[in-house]
Design a protein around this motif. Sequence first.
Motif, PDB file in Angstrom:
ATOM      1  N   GLY A 131     -27.701  26.492 -23.406  1.00 54.12           N
ATOM      2  CA  GLY A 131     -26.681  25.769 -24.142  1.00 54.12           C
ATOM      3  C   GLY A 131     -25.322  26.197 -23.634  1.00 54.12           C
ATOM      4  N   PRO A 132     -24.396  26.482 -24.541  1.00 52.31           N
ATOM      5  CA  PRO A 132     -23.043  26.833 -24.118  1.00 52.31           C
ATOM      6  C   PRO A 132     -22.884  28.285 -23.681  1.00 52.31           C
ATOM      7  CG  PRO A 132     -23.173  26.833 -26.512  1.00 52.31           C
ATOM      8  CD  PRO A 132     -24.521  26.384 -26.011  1.00 52.31           C
ATOM      9  N   VAL A 133     -23.965  29.042 -23.742  1.00 52.30           N
ATOM     10  CA  VAL A 133     -23.860  30.462 -23.407  1.00 52.30           C
ATOM     11  C   VAL A 133     -24.091  30.684 -21.916  1.00 52.30           C
ATOM     12  CG1 VAL A 133     -24.848  32.752 -23.795  1.00 52.30           C
ATOM     13  CG2 VAL A 133     -24.628  31.146 -25.706  1.00 52.30           C
ATOM     14  N   LEU A 134     -23.111  31.345 -21.293  1.00 56.17           N
ATOM     15  CA  LEU A 134     -23.236  31.676 -19.864  1.00 56.17           C
ATOM     16  C   LEU A 134     -23.159  33.193 -19.721  1.00 56.17           C
ATOM     17  CD1 LEU A 134     -20.836  29.250 -17.909  1.00 56.17           C
ATOM     18  CD2 LEU A 134     -23.274  29.540 -17.478  1.00 56.17           C
ATOM     19  N   ILE A 135     -24.295  33.807 -19.347  1.00 62.15           N
ATOM     20  CA  ILE A 135     -24.275  35.239 -19.038  1.00 62.15           C
ATOM     21  C   ILE A 135     -24.160  35.325 -17.524  1.00 62.15           C
ATOM     22  CG2 ILE A 135     -25.473  37.457 -19.239  1.00 62.15           C
ATOM     23  CD1 ILE A 135     -24.959  36.196 -21.954  1.00 62.15           C
ATOM     24  N   THR A 136     -23.099  35.955 -17.076  1.00 62.71           N
ATOM     25  CA  THR A 136     -22.860  35.985 -15.636  1.00 62.71           C
ATOM     26  C   THR A 136     -22.798  37.409 -15.111  1.00 62.71           C
ATOM     27  OG1 THR A 136     -20.483  35.955 -16.015  1.00 62.71           O
ATOM     28  CG2 THR A 136     -21.548  33.825 -15.641  1.00 62.71           C
ATOM     29  N   GLU A 137     -22.933  37.523 -13.805  1.00 55.92           N
ATOM     30  CA  GLU A 137     -22.686  38.790 -13.144  1.00 55.92           C
ATOM     31  C   GLU A 137     -21.367  38.639 -12.394  1.00 55.92           C
ATOM     32  OE1 GLU A 137     -25.849  40.287 -10.677  1.00 55.92           O
ATOM     33  OE2 GLU A 137     -24.487  41.618  -9.580  1.00 55.92           O
ATOM     34  N   THR A 138     -20.457  39.573 -12.624  1.00 58.37           N
ATOM     35  CA  THR A 138     -19.162  39.477 -11.970  1.00 58.37           C
ATOM     36  C   THR A 138     -19.195  40.134 -10.598  1.00 58.37           C
ATOM     37  OG1 THR A 138     -18.323  41.595 -12.778  1.00 58.37           O
ATOM     38  CG2 THR A 138     -18.081  39.687 -14.246  1.00 58.37           C
TER      39      THR A 138
END
Lengths: 250, 250
Positions: free
Chosen positions: B97-104
């Motif tokens: 959904g609207p959740v974005l877990i990212t790696e920076t």
Amino acid sequence: MTTVTIFGVAGLPEITPGADLGALILDAAGKQGQPLVDGDVVVVTSKVVSKAEGRTLELGEVEPSQFAREWSRRWGKDPAVTEVVLREATRVVRQLGPVLITETRHGLVCANSGVDQSSSGAPGRVVLLPDDPDASARTIRAAFCAAGIDAAVIVSDTFGRAWREGQIDVAIGIAGMQPIHSYIGQHDPHGHQFQVQALCTADEIAGAAELVKGNLSRVPVAVVRGLRWERDDTATIAPVLRDQVRDLFR
Amino acid sequence: MTTVTIFGVAGLPEITPGADLGALILDAAGKQGQPLVDGDVVVVTSKVVSKAEGRTLELGEVEPSQFAREWSRRWGKDPAVTEVVLREATRVVRQLGPVLITETRHGLVCANSGVDQSSSGAPGRVVLLPDDPDASARTIRAAFCAAGIDAAVIVSDTFGRAWREGQIDVAIGIAGMQPIHSYIGQHDPHGHQFQVQALCTADEIAGAAELVKGNLSRVPVAVVRGLRWERDDTATIAPVLRDQVRDLFR
């Protein structure tokens, strides 16, 4: 300006089944000249809670399953310990080589179901997680309140986490205060909703308490003094345990 | 018996690009009658570090990609913010959904690449993570040392985590002390290796500091006093960032 003070409560005896932890903590704190006061948050390591509650097992009495035996032989682990880990789990979340990340009955995700072979008090004995850490916290808080001390209680344990090395102490049970502080609906001066919607203060308190416990020293209890918190005796750790359905990492 | 005291440093001005954070912190701590001393660990919220380093963006200047536009339309998000989040990421770890877990770029795993729209100082402006939080920490520590104060510095941010609700403050940069305290090779009285092999004290310190910062108050700096730590100016946050290869949750 909030100032928080954290100190360990030393001088607790070796904890045996049936020990009245609340009374022992009150006594030890008083003896070291730092009696508990209203508003304290007392963080108790789960290991002593388990010992007081008899949540230990003698490995010699454990009959490992065939799966436990074969898996343990493959990875150089003690089959009796593996058997206990599996029994204490509802599911295995991840397994890679000798590492078993499990979900316990309580809904906690951690390595080896929190089964601890060190500092168990005897060789061949393991310490399990408390059966109901919230209830354990409530019992200790009740003892404090009976003595006229309105203190919250957190039962803590040391867990690893995804993406980051090193373990930290977190809250696995709580009494007297809510574990999560919500900022939902509040706004900054420009009208933006706060990015942080909910802070798990209970985990921050547990981690802060660990700083004075020192894993190698006999200090299983720490007092966190100076926090402002709202009394709530309906509080449990449940809000912290993410629903499996909502968890992208189960 | 270790006693740790934690207090916030209030009275810092609104931070603008080029601000000398080390000097401002020394000044503010002195003005409030709590000057920094040797041995302090100073925890600085990454947001003020980013502001001092000009790590902000005006959303009006961002041209969203087609993907950012379509994804944002679908989930009711601002396409310019989404574009910034994607630019600051090396990969998307999870999207639901609207959740974005990212790696920076830094190797941090968090929601929305740590891009923060709140408390940015102006509507339509976002704050990015510092470019090199370790370097930022070193710069601040150097300012302290130049003033004769041997204090360690942690740059902190508020992150969510797997399996547990609520966010907590963690260390994203460090100077002067190692972030992880290792117990590998040490044993309890019965000869068992300690279950906990390595404690991430930097994260526990960051979380403890948050307890006096209060997300809604203007206290972006806290001092953690009374810890015993070993000086190490080679230290970085790198040991905390788990290798993708070793991470079962990437």
